[in-house]
Enzyme design. Structure first.
Site, short mmCIF file in Angstrom:
data_model
loop_
_atom_site.label_atom_id
_atom_site.label_comp_id
_atom_site.label_asym_id
_atom_site.label_seq_id
_atom_site.Cartn_x
_atom_site.Cartn_y
_atom_site.Cartn_z
N SER A 101 0.81 -1.21 0.00
CA SER A 101 0.00 0.00 0.00
C SER A 101 0.85 1.27 0.00
O SER A 101 1.60 1.52 -0.94
CB SER A 101 -0.95 -0.04 1.20
OG SER A 101 -1.93 0.98 1.12
N ASP A 240 -2.42 6.50 -3.44
CA ASP A 240 -1.26 5.84 -2.82
C ASP A 240 -0.79 4.73 -3.75
O ASP A 240 -1.28 4.57 -4.87
CB ASP A 240 -1.59 5.34 -1.42
CG ASP A 240 -2.59 4.19 -1.42
OD1 ASP A 240 -3.35 4.06 -2.39
OD2 ASP A 240 -2.63 3.43 -0.44
N ASP A 242 -1.11 1.55 -4.09
CA ASP A 242 -2.01 0.55 -4.69
C ASP A 242 -3.38 1.15 -5.01
O ASP A 242 -4.31 0.42 -5.36
CB ASP A 242 -2.15 -0.68 -3.80
CG ASP A 242 -2.89 -0.40 -2.50
OD1 ASP A 242 -2.87 0.74 -2.04
OD2 ASP A 242 -3.48 -1.34 -1.94
N ASP A 244 -5.88 2.40 -3.45
CA ASP A 244 -7.13 2.24 -2.70
C ASP A 244 -7.39 3.44 -1.80
O ASP A 244 -8.43 3.53 -1.15
CB ASP A 244 -7.16 0.93 -1.89
CG ASP A 244 -6.10 0.87 -0.79
OD1 ASP A 244 -5.21 1.75 -0.75
OD2 ASP A 244 -6.15 -0.08 0.02
#
Length: 441
Positions: A101, A240, A242, A244
């Protein structure tokens, strides 16, 4: 008690247990055994972000699943919410994302989705952990799984994102700066906003395996703010690693965080007669957001920090919108997990419904002064249970009286204790947060 799983899968430093090739190989095998009860003919979608270790972990996850008799559908660099969507659309038994992440490149982890595109519940994670403590085996050759590369995965997800807003919604005439954090959205987000008509200026779209989240993205928004001002753009959007999470910057260079985006979307749905129920925030949600929603007659509840807990509260109340200050925004009408691109589109559509610009809306909806300090520790549990820390918290709460609140918690993804203090004045919130952080240090 979970042994390996944290609040969002398994995460850590690459090369240090459990983020090693050997462990992830076995994790793929164990997950295959649990998530695909009838292993023969089962399939799992595997996506990843852009960090260099993703190549290694993609290979060993695939090998572990193959040994369990499960097919792998490899989609390459792909936002976490895209994997949730693709898991459903391919009718797969599960989805896996190789990502840490918002963490730096030297960390990595594995996130899991059920066949419905939702995060795994505790019972399934515990069952996977039982297999991790057993010896790994392999099915006979004729029963082994296979691997397939899905070439059109990005195009499928781009169309999915565009479909989250009405077909006649256009961004024509808007200048938007996108920051993709050198992460998984680098080859997707710019196309989504361009195809909807916006003039797009992109930063953070040159991943080299080592620069993901490095001084860019949703956790480092200063470069985006500067670019917005430099380009005289209408607004900026930061994801960010990834994708999400999402944060926004208004035309004046001010940050608009996840709390505010949830409020913005909920207010527009309420005004449009589309809000069925209330809103879920977390223990960290700014008190001003809660009050603004309640003033408009919109119910609000707090869940524990973590998008999985926001999701649980949404399902429990049969509501559709919720999120966190960190930028996880969940819109169950559109996806089964936090989706940065979809949340950004829904926010832009909300501005159209409310007939205002982002800087105007943000100036009319200021947050209560809040200070958040992350303190790195070696043993979070021991620190939190410290009698000295508990005494300090009580002392600060008495000093704040009814004009603020204190929240201390351990991070679920990093060796940190997060100290949050809200107060009537920013200087007070900062000094009290530093007081508690100093005690922990």
């Amino acid at each position: 008690m979970r042994k390996y799983f944290g609040t969002d899968g398994i995460r850590g430093t690459v090369g240090q247990f459990p983020i090693t090739p050997e462990f992830v190989l076995k994790l793929g095998w164990a997950a295959g055994k649990v998530l695909v009860k009838n292993s023969q003919g089962g399939k799992v979608v595997i996506g990843k972000d852009t960090r260099i270790s993703g190549y290694m972990f993609e290979s060993v996850l695939e090998a572990g699943l193959t040994a369990a008799g499960v097919d792998s559908l490899l989609v390459g660099p792909m936002p976490t919410p895209a994997v949730a969507y693709l898991t459903r659309t391919f009718r797969a038994d599960a989805g896996m994302v190789i990502s840490a992440s918002h963490n730096p490149f030297h960390d990595n982890g594995i996130k899991f989705f059920s066949k419905d595109g939702t995060k795994l519940n505790d019972e399934i994670e515990l069952e996977i952990e039982k297999y991790l403590d057993q010896d790994m085996d392999s099915l006979p050759s004729e029963l082994l799984g296979k691997a397939y590369r899905i070439e059109d995965a990005a195009a499928r997800y781009i169309e999915f994102c565009k479909a989250s807003v009405p077909h006649d919604f256009s961004l024509k005439g808007m200048k938007i700066v996108l920051d993709c954090a050198h992460g998984a959205a680098y080859h997707i987000a710019p196309y989504v906003f361009k195809e909807l008509g916006a003039e797009v200026i992109s930063i953070g779209i040159s991943p080299d395996g080592l620069n993901i989240n490095k001084d860019v993205g949703a956790t480092h928004t200063d470069p985006l703010a500067k670019k917005v001002l430099q380009e005289r753009a209408d607004l900026g959007i930061a994801f960010d690693g990834d994708a999400d999470r999402v944060m926004m910057i208004d035309s004046q260079g001010n940050l608009v965080n996840g709390d505010q985006l949830v409020q913005l979307i909920a207010e527009s749905m309420h005004a449009d007669g589309q809000l069925d129920g209330g809103v879920v925030g977390t223990l960290m949600t700014n008190v001003a957001v809660e009050q603004k929603l309640k003033d408009k007659g919109i119910s609000f509840v707090r869940a524990n920090v973590g998008d999985r807990y926001v999701m649980e509260a949404l399902k429990k109340n049969n509501w559709s919108i919720g999120g966190e200050s960190s930028g996880h925004v969940i819109s169950l009408e559109h996806n089964t997990t936090g989706d940065g691109i979809v949340a950004a589109l829904r926010s832009l559509y909300a501005l159209k419904v409310l007939n205002c610009k982002l800087n105007q809306w943000a100036s009319e909806n200021p947050l209560a002064p809040q200070c958040l300090i992350n303190v790195r520790v070696t043993d979070a549990k021991k620190a939190l249970e410290s009698e000295k820390l508990q005494d300090e918290i009580v002392k600060v709460e008495k000093e704040l009286n009814d004009s603020g609140r204190v929240l201390i918690r351990a991070s679920g993804t990093e060796p940190l204790i997060r100290v949050m203090v809200e107060a009537a004045e920013e200087i007070v919130a900062k000094s009290k947060a530093e007081q508690i952080a100093g005690c922990i240090s």
